[in-house]
Design an enzyme around this catalytic site. Structure first.
Site, PDB file in Angstrom:
ATOM      1  N   ARG A 244      -2.088  -0.924  -9.312  1.00 27.13           N
ATOM      2  CA  ARG A 244      -1.638  -0.287 -10.558  1.00 27.13           C
ATOM      3  C   ARG A 244      -2.822  -0.003 -11.474  1.00 27.13           C
ATOM      4  O   ARG A 244      -3.630  -0.883 -11.751  1.00 27.13           O
ATOM      5  CB  ARG A 244      -0.642  -1.191 -11.288  1.00 27.13           C
ATOM      6  CG  ARG A 244      -0.246  -0.744 -12.689  1.00 27.13           C
ATOM      7  CD  ARG A 244       0.750   0.398 -12.660  1.00 27.13           C
ATOM      8  NE  ARG A 244       0.997   0.979 -13.965  1.00 27.13           N
ATOM      9  CZ  ARG A 244       2.026   0.697 -14.755  1.00 27.13           C
ATOM     10  NH1 ARG A 244       2.910  -0.199 -14.381  1.00 27.13           N
ATOM     11  NH2 ARG A 244       2.173   1.322 -15.895  1.00 27.13           N
TER      12      ARG A 244
ATOM     13  N   ASP B 225       5.437  -0.519 -11.041  1.00 30.45           N
ATOM     14  CA  ASP B 225       5.715  -0.822 -12.439  1.00 30.45           C
ATOM     15  C   ASP B 225       6.757  -1.937 -12.448  1.00 30.45           C
ATOM     16  O   ASP B 225       7.821  -1.796 -11.844  1.00 30.45           O
ATOM     17  CB  ASP B 225       6.260   0.418 -13.151  1.00 30.45           C
ATOM     18  CG  ASP B 225       6.476   0.208 -14.630  1.00 30.45           C
ATOM     19  OD1 ASP B 225       5.735  -0.593 -15.239  1.00 30.45           O
ATOM     20  OD2 ASP B 225       7.368   0.860 -15.198  1.00 30.45           O
TER      21      ASP B 225
ATOM     22  N   ASP C 127       8.945  -4.346 -15.045  1.00 32.70           N
ATOM     23  CA  ASP C 127       9.378  -4.546 -16.429  1.00 32.70           C
ATOM     24  C   ASP C 127      10.282  -5.759 -16.515  1.00 32.70           C
ATOM     25  O   ASP C 127      11.295  -5.835 -15.804  1.00 32.70           O
ATOM     26  CB  ASP C 127      10.149  -3.326 -16.946  1.00 32.70           C
ATOM     27  CG  ASP C 127       9.265  -2.126 -17.195  1.00 32.70           C
ATOM     28  OD1 ASP C 127       8.136  -2.315 -17.687  1.00 32.70           O
ATOM     29  OD2 ASP C 127       9.702  -0.998 -16.910  1.00 32.70           O
TER      30      ASP C 127
ATOM     31  N   ARG D 128       2.694   5.859 -10.908  1.00 34.09           N
ATOM     32  CA  ARG D 128       2.220   4.489 -10.667  1.00 34.09           C
ATOM     33  C   ARG D 128       2.592   3.974  -9.287  1.00 34.09           C
ATOM     34  O   ARG D 128       3.652   4.298  -8.761  1.00 34.09           O
ATOM     35  CB  ARG D 128       2.752   3.548 -11.733  1.00 34.09           C
ATOM     36  CG  ARG D 128       4.253   3.587 -11.884  1.00 34.09           C
ATOM     37  CD  ARG D 128       4.689   3.206 -13.265  1.00 34.09           C
ATOM     38  NE  ARG D 128       4.334   4.252 -14.170  1.00 34.09           N
ATOM     39  CZ  ARG D 128       5.006   4.595 -15.239  1.00 34.09           C
ATOM     40  NH1 ARG D 128       6.089   3.955 -15.569  1.00 34.09           N
ATOM     41  NH2 ARG D 128       4.629   5.573 -16.020  1.00 34.09           N
TER      42      ARG D 128
END
Length: 157
Positions: free
Chosen positions: A86, A98, A100, A95
């Protein structure tokens, strides 16, 4: 460690390289973190970029129980992203991976490094659909109206 176990939900996305492999490897890495037990994973979804550029994304969600603090978990997530290559050349760049942190128990955190619950989780079909596989009770009927124009397709049934 001595901490209570906390249920966390982590959203995953990738649209560069081999997104399917990267998502699968990240799921395995998340579910094998120290002081962590992997509980469930959502189906995989293909989604058009939302406020982002590049090819379609592969998205998913994992649910785990952890004794890591929210900041410790976030640091481990950053490590997994970096291991997947990344880079962050600009906001919403394509990307390789990712991750989250969407929810960490019932925690509400507002720090420069970490905001919980994730501040835009209700605005994103790529969060709501995988989350509905794992915890549909967290989603309000009104949440779906905000994402009805976002393209998302399950890759598995």
């Amino acid at each position: 460690m001595g901490r209570d176990w906390v249920r966390a939900f982590i959203g995953l996305g990738a649209n560069v390289g081999d997104p399917l492999t990267q998502i699968e490897q990240a799921m395995a890495a998340l579910m094998s973190l120290p002081a962590t037990v992997g509980l469930q994973r959502s189906r995989l979804y293909r989604t058009a970029p939302w406020q982002a550029q590049g090819p379609d994304f592969i998205n998913a969600m994992v649910q785990l129980e952890t004794q890591l603090s929210a900041p410790e978990l976030w640091v481990q997530m950053q490590r997994i992203e970096q291991a997947a290559g990344r880079i962050r050349p600009f906001h919403h760049a394509p990307r390789t991976l990712d991750l989250d942190l969407i929810f960490y128990g019932q925690a509400v955190i507002n720090s420069p490094a970490l905001v919980l619950p994730h501040p835009r989780w209700r605005e994103r079909a790529f969060v709501l659909r995988p989350l509905s596989d794992l915890a549909p009770e967290r989603i309000l009927a009104s949440d779906w109206a905000a994402v009805e124009d976002q393209d998302i397709t399950p890759l598995e049934t």
